[in-house]
Design a protein around this motif. Structure first.
Motif, short mmCIF file in Angstrom:
data_model
loop_
_atom_site.label_atom_id
_atom_site.label_comp_id
_atom_site.label_asym_id
_atom_site.label_seq_id
_atom_site.Cartn_x
_atom_site.Cartn_y
_atom_site.Cartn_z
N THR A 45 118.78 41.95 14.38
CA THR A 45 119.00 40.97 15.45
C THR A 45 119.55 39.70 14.82
O THR A 45 119.41 39.47 13.63
CB THR A 45 117.69 40.66 16.19
OG1 THR A 45 116.72 40.20 15.26
CG2 THR A 45 117.17 41.89 16.92
N TYR A 46 120.19 38.91 15.65
CA TYR A 46 120.85 37.71 15.18
C TYR A 46 120.13 36.47 15.71
O TYR A 46 119.69 36.44 16.85
CB TYR A 46 122.32 37.69 15.63
CG TYR A 46 123.08 38.85 15.07
CD1 TYR A 46 123.68 38.77 13.83
CD2 TYR A 46 123.17 40.04 15.77
CE1 TYR A 46 124.38 39.84 13.30
CE2 TYR A 46 123.86 41.12 15.25
CZ TYR A 46 124.46 41.01 14.01
OH TYR A 46 125.14 42.07 13.49
N LEU A 47 120.02 35.47 14.87
CA LEU A 47 119.44 34.16 15.19
C LEU A 47 117.99 34.25 15.66
O LEU A 47 117.52 33.41 16.41
CB LEU A 47 120.29 33.45 16.25
CG LEU A 47 121.70 33.08 15.83
CD1 LEU A 47 122.46 32.46 17.00
CD2 LEU A 47 121.68 32.11 14.67
N SER A 48 117.26 35.24 15.20
CA SER A 48 115.85 35.38 15.59
C SER A 48 115.03 34.19 15.10
O SER A 48 114.22 33.63 15.85
CB SER A 48 115.27 36.67 15.05
OG SER A 48 115.94 37.77 15.59
N GLY A 49 115.22 33.81 13.86
CA GLY A 49 114.48 32.67 13.31
C GLY A 49 114.76 31.40 14.07
O GLY A 49 113.86 30.61 14.36
N PHE A 50 116.02 31.19 14.42
CA PHE A 50 116.39 29.99 15.16
C PHE A 50 115.66 29.93 16.50
O PHE A 50 115.06 28.91 16.84
CB PHE A 50 117.91 29.93 15.38
CG PHE A 50 118.34 28.74 16.19
CD1 PHE A 50 118.36 27.48 15.63
CD2 PHE A 50 118.71 28.90 17.51
CE1 PHE A 50 118.74 26.38 16.39
CE2 PHE A 50 119.10 27.80 18.27
CZ PHE A 50 119.11 26.54 17.70
N PHE A 51 115.69 31.03 17.26
CA PHE A 51 115.08 31.00 18.59
C PHE A 51 113.56 30.97 18.55
O PHE A 51 112.93 30.36 19.41
CB PHE A 51 115.62 32.13 19.46
CG PHE A 51 117.02 31.87 19.91
CD1 PHE A 51 117.30 30.81 20.75
CD2 PHE A 51 118.07 32.63 19.44
CE1 PHE A 51 118.59 30.53 21.14
CE2 PHE A 51 119.36 32.37 19.83
CZ PHE A 51 119.62 31.31 20.68
N ILE A 52 112.96 31.60 17.55
CA ILE A 52 111.51 31.48 17.39
C ILE A 52 111.15 30.04 17.07
O ILE A 52 110.21 29.47 17.62
CB ILE A 52 110.99 32.45 16.31
CG1 ILE A 52 111.09 33.89 16.81
CG2 ILE A 52 109.55 32.13 15.92
CD1 ILE A 52 110.82 34.94 15.75
N GLY A 53 111.93 29.41 16.20
CA GLY A 53 111.71 28.01 15.87
C GLY A 53 111.91 27.09 17.07
O GLY A 53 111.15 26.14 17.27
N VAL A 54 112.92 27.37 17.88
CA VAL A 54 113.17 26.56 19.08
C VAL A 54 111.99 26.65 20.04
O VAL A 54 111.52 25.64 20.56
CB VAL A 54 114.49 26.99 19.77
CG1 VAL A 54 114.57 26.44 21.18
CG2 VAL A 54 115.69 26.54 18.97
N VAL A 55 111.51 27.86 20.26
CA VAL A 55 110.38 28.05 21.19
C VAL A 55 109.14 27.32 20.68
O VAL A 55 108.49 26.57 21.43
CB VAL A 55 110.09 29.55 21.42
CG1 VAL A 55 108.77 29.75 22.13
CG2 VAL A 55 111.23 30.18 22.21
N LEU A 56 108.82 27.49 19.42
CA LEU A 56 107.65 26.82 18.86
C LEU A 56 107.82 25.30 18.88
O LEU A 56 106.89 24.56 19.23
CB LEU A 56 107.39 27.30 17.43
CG LEU A 56 106.89 28.74 17.30
CD1 LEU A 56 106.80 29.13 15.83
CD2 LEU A 56 105.55 28.90 17.98
N GLY A 57 108.99 24.83 18.50
CA GLY A 57 109.24 23.39 18.50
C GLY A 57 109.18 22.79 19.89
O GLY A 57 108.63 21.70 20.08
N MET A 58 109.73 23.49 20.88
CA MET A 58 109.68 22.98 22.25
C MET A 58 108.24 22.95 22.76
O MET A 58 107.84 22.00 23.44
CB MET A 58 110.56 23.83 23.17
CG MET A 58 112.04 23.61 22.94
SD MET A 58 113.07 24.72 23.91
CE MET A 58 113.04 23.88 25.48
N ASP A 59 107.47 23.98 22.44
CA ASP A 59 106.06 23.98 22.85
C ASP A 59 105.30 22.85 22.19
O ASP A 59 104.52 22.14 22.84
CB ASP A 59 105.40 25.33 22.52
CG ASP A 59 105.68 26.37 23.59
OD1 ASP A 59 105.95 25.99 24.74
OD2 ASP A 59 105.60 27.57 23.27
N PHE A 60 105.49 22.66 20.88
CA PHE A 60 104.82 21.56 20.19
C PHE A 60 105.28 20.21 20.73
O PHE A 60 104.50 19.28 20.86
CB PHE A 60 105.04 21.62 18.68
CG PHE A 60 104.26 22.70 18.01
CD1 PHE A 60 102.92 22.92 18.31
CD2 PHE A 60 104.85 23.50 17.05
CE1 PHE A 60 102.19 23.91 17.69
CE2 PHE A 60 104.14 24.50 16.42
CZ PHE A 60 102.80 24.71 16.73
N GLY A 61 106.57 20.09 21.03
CA GLY A 61 107.09 18.85 21.58
C GLY A 61 106.48 18.52 22.93
O GLY A 61 106.15 17.37 23.22
#
Length: 176
Positions: free
Chosen positions: A108-124
Motif C-alpha cells: 500500500t502507498y502512503l500508509s504511514g502518512f495517513f496513519i500519522g494524519v489520523v493520529l495527529g488530527m485526533d490528538f489535535g
C-alpha cells in the motif's frame, strides 16, 4: 462485473476523497464503499457539530467553536477522512496495475502518512484547549479545535511518512 476498466488517476481519487469521504470511491466506481463512507461522514458530522465548529472558527469565535463541537463524535471523523483518502488512492493504483497487466502488488502507498494524519488530527482535537496557547499569542489560531487538528495531523503524517520510507528502504535493501 465491470466490462471495462478505465485508467483512474490516484491523485484525482485522493483529492475527491479530500472534498468528501466517499467521492474518491465513486470516482473509482467502488459504489458500496463510497456510499458507506458518505453515510458515516454524515452521521459523524451531524452528531459532532463539526460544520458549526468550522463556521465559528472562520468567524473567529474561539469560545463558540469550543462549545458547539461534541468531541465524543468528532474524534471519529479523522479516521473516516483518513481511511477514505488512503483507500481511494490505493484502489486507483491497484486498478491501474490491473489495466497495465502488471501483477497486483500487495504494497500500500502512503500508509504511514495517513496513519500519522489520523493520529495527529485526533490528538489535535483532544489537546487543542491548552494553556500553552495563552503564553504565545502568535499561536492563538491553534486554539481552534479544527485548525489545531489539521496542523498536528499534517506534522505527524509527514513524520510518519519519513519513518515509513526509512523502514521500507531498509527492508528492501536487506532483501536484495
Amino acid at each position: 462485473m465491470r466490462q471495462s476498466r478505465h485508467y483512474k488517476s490516484p491523485y484525482a481519487a485522493m483529492l475527491w476523497s479530500c472534498v468528501l469521504p466517499g467521492f474518491g470511491q465513486f470516482y473509482n466506481r467502488d459504489y458500496i464503499v463510497g456510499s458507506l463512507l458518505i453515510g458515516l461522514e454524515f452521521i459523524v458530522n451531524l452528531n459532532s457539530n463539526l460544520n458549526l465548529s468550522l463556521l465559528e472558527t472562520f468567524n473567529g469565535d474561539i469560545h463558540s467553536a469550543h462549545h458547539v463541537i461534541d468531541y465524543r463524535w468528532a474524534l471519529f471523523y479523522p479516521s473516516i477522512y483518513g481511511y477514505a483518502i488512503w483507500q481511494a488512492l490505493n484502489s486507483a493504483k491497484a486498478n491501474n496495475n490491473k489495466l497495465d497487466g502488471k501483477e497486483v502488488v500487495h504494497r500500500t502507498y502512503l500508509s504511514g502518512f495517513f496513519i500519522g494524519v489520523v493520529l495527529g488530527m485526533d490528538f489535535g482535537l483532544f489537546w487543542h484547549d491548552s494553556s500553552f496557547f495563552s503564553h504565545f499569542p502568535v499561536m492563538k489560531f491553534l486554539d481552534f479545535p479544527v485548525l489545531n487538528g489539521l496542523l498536528l495531523g499534517l506534522m505527524t503524517g509527514t513524520l510518519a511518512h519519513i519513518i515509513e520510507n526509512k523502514i521500507y528502504r531498509k527492508s528492501h535493501i536487506s532483501k536484495k
